[in-house]
Scaffold this motif. Structure first.
Motif, PDB file in Angstrom:
ATOM      1  N   GLN A  94       0.828  -1.213   0.000  1.00  0.00           N
ATOM      2  CA  GLN A  94       0.000   0.000   0.000  1.00  0.00           C
ATOM      3  C   GLN A  94       0.862   1.262   0.000  1.00  0.00           C
ATOM      4  N   GLY A  95       1.943   1.248   0.754  1.00  0.00           N
ATOM      5  CA  GLY A  95       2.786   2.427   0.887  1.00  0.00           C
ATOM      6  C   GLY A  95       3.901   2.527  -0.140  1.00  0.00           C
ATOM      7  N   MET A  96       3.985   1.598  -1.069  1.00  0.00           N
ATOM      8  CA  MET A  96       5.085   1.541  -2.024  1.00  0.00           C
ATOM      9  C   MET A  96       5.079   2.731  -2.984  1.00  0.00           C
ATOM     10  N   ASP A  97       6.271   3.280  -3.213  1.00  0.00           N
ATOM     11  CA  ASP A  97       6.466   4.228  -4.311  1.00  0.00           C
ATOM     12  C   ASP A  97       7.610   3.684  -5.167  1.00  0.00           C
ATOM     13  N   ALA A  98       8.007   4.428  -6.177  1.00  0.00           N
ATOM     14  CA  ALA A  98       9.027   3.934  -7.125  1.00  0.00           C
ATOM     15  C   ALA A  98      10.315   3.534  -6.412  1.00  0.00           C
ATOM     16  N   GLU A  99      10.705   4.301  -5.423  1.00  0.00           N
ATOM     17  CA  GLU A  99      11.942   4.019  -4.700  1.00  0.00           C
ATOM     18  C   GLU A  99      11.856   2.718  -3.892  1.00  0.00           C
ATOM     19  N   ASP A 100      10.664   2.422  -3.395  1.00  0.00           N
ATOM     20  CA  ASP A 100      10.451   1.231  -2.560  1.00  0.00           C
ATOM     21  C   ASP A 100      10.175  -0.037  -3.368  1.00  0.00           C
ATOM     22  N   ALA A 101       9.907   0.114  -4.658  1.00  0.00           N
ATOM     23  CA  ALA A 101       9.456  -1.019  -5.466  1.00  0.00           C
ATOM     24  C   ALA A 101      10.386  -2.240  -5.378  1.00  0.00           C
ATOM     25  N   PRO A 102      11.721  -2.078  -5.452  1.00  0.00           N
ATOM     26  CA  PRO A 102      12.565  -3.284  -5.359  1.00  0.00           C
ATOM     27  C   PRO A 102      12.416  -4.025  -4.014  1.00  0.00           C
ATOM     28  N   ALA A 103      12.309  -3.290  -2.923  1.00  0.00           N
ATOM     29  CA  ALA A 103      12.156  -3.937  -1.617  1.00  0.00           C
ATOM     30  C   ALA A 103      10.804  -4.640  -1.516  1.00  0.00           C
ATOM     31  N   VAL A 104       9.764  -3.977  -2.007  1.00  0.00           N
ATOM     32  CA  VAL A 104       8.433  -4.588  -1.978  1.00  0.00           C
ATOM     33  C   VAL A 104       8.403  -5.799  -2.907  1.00  0.00           C
ATOM     34  N   ARG A 105       9.049  -5.678  -4.061  1.00  0.00           N
ATOM     35  CA  ARG A 105       9.122  -6.807  -4.985  1.00  0.00           C
ATOM     36  C   ARG A 105       9.752  -8.016  -4.302  1.00  0.00           C
ATOM     37  N   SER A 106      10.815  -7.764  -3.570  1.00  0.00           N
ATOM     38  CA  SER A 106      11.499  -8.840  -2.855  1.00  0.00           C
ATOM     39  C   SER A 106      10.569  -9.492  -1.828  1.00  0.00           C
ATOM     40  N   ALA A 107       9.811  -8.680  -1.096  1.00  0.00           N
ATOM     41  CA  ALA A 107       8.877  -9.209  -0.090  1.00  0.00           C
ATOM     42  C   ALA A 107       7.781 -10.043  -0.749  1.00  0.00           C
ATOM     43  N   VAL A 108       7.257  -9.561  -1.878  1.00  0.00           N
ATOM     44  CA  VAL A 108       6.205 -10.296  -2.583  1.00  0.00           C
ATOM     45  C   VAL A 108       6.768 -11.603  -3.147  1.00  0.00           C
ATOM     46  N   ALA A 109       7.971 -11.559  -3.715  1.00  0.00           N
ATOM     47  CA  ALA A 109       8.590 -12.778  -4.256  1.00  0.00           C
ATOM     48  C   ALA A 109       8.829 -13.802  -3.151  1.00  0.00           C
ATOM     49  N   GLU A 110       9.259 -13.323  -1.993  1.00  0.00           N
ATOM     50  CA  GLU A 110       9.455 -14.232  -0.859  1.00  0.00           C
ATOM     51  C   GLU A 110       8.130 -14.854  -0.429  1.00  0.00           C
TER      52      GLU A 110
END
Length: 187
Positions: A101-117
């Motif tokens: 919900q709080g993701m922006d462009a800068e956070d996308a790689p970290a969120v991507r990693s969490a979703v992939a995990e």
């Protein structure tokens, strides 16, 4: 719902040690109720004090003594009372959803990693549930099992867990595709 109700329901399958219950929670009950082993052991002590379970000690050589727990008639009655109460609707409380919900462009790689995990975790959990389903069916068709089994509740909750993980996988794969496209274009 209190942990005790999940423990009472698990003990309907028969006498079990705290270790066996913890393993069982991880394998089957975790699709609808999570508990750490520490929470489980504390709850078992409280339940024994309340008289809803009874505990006996089995002497073992070369290992610590084992405590086996069984549901008592008072425990069956407590579970029956819980079952007769109207069920409250559930609410999703998921830390990862707050991150998404709080993701922006800068956070996308970290969120991507969490979703992939989470995707890998859901795939592994689904595989465990499918293995449990095969064990429960024991070569029977689902129709035969549902017609013959003494207790169908564990199978029905397992099916819900399977559906839940299938949906988690579907959502994670979709979310990853969206995030990957956004990362590729730099937004």
């Amino acid at each position: 719902m209190a942990l005790r109700n999940a423990v009472l329901a698990a003990l309907l399958e028969g006498e079990a040690s705290g270790y066996d219950l913890a393993k069982g929670f991880d394998a089957s009950t975790a699709n609808f109720w999570m508990a750490t082993p520490q929470q489980l052991y504390r709850e078992l002590d409280r339940m024994a004090a309340e008289g809803v379970i009874e505990t006996r000690v089995v002497q073992q050589e070369r290992r610590p003594n084992k405590r086996l727990h069984a549901i008592t008639p008072a425990g069956r009655e407590a579970l029956r009372q819980f079952i007769e109460e109207p069920a409250k609707p559930t609410a999703i409380r998921d830390e990862m959803m707050v991150k998404v919900q709080g993701m922006d462009a800068e956070d996308a790689p970290a969120v991507r990693s969490a979703v992939a995990e989470r995707l890998e975790w859901s795939k592994a959990k689904l595989a465990r549930y499918e293995r449990l389903r095969v064990r429960l069916l024991d070569g029977r068709s689902e129709q035969a099992y549902l017609g013959e089994a003494e207790r169908v509740g564990p199978y029905l909750t397992l099916l819900r867990g399977i559906a839940f993980e299938q949906e988690n996988i579907r959502w994670a794969e979709f979310a990853l595709s969206v995030i990957d496209r956004r990362i590729a274009v730099g937004t």
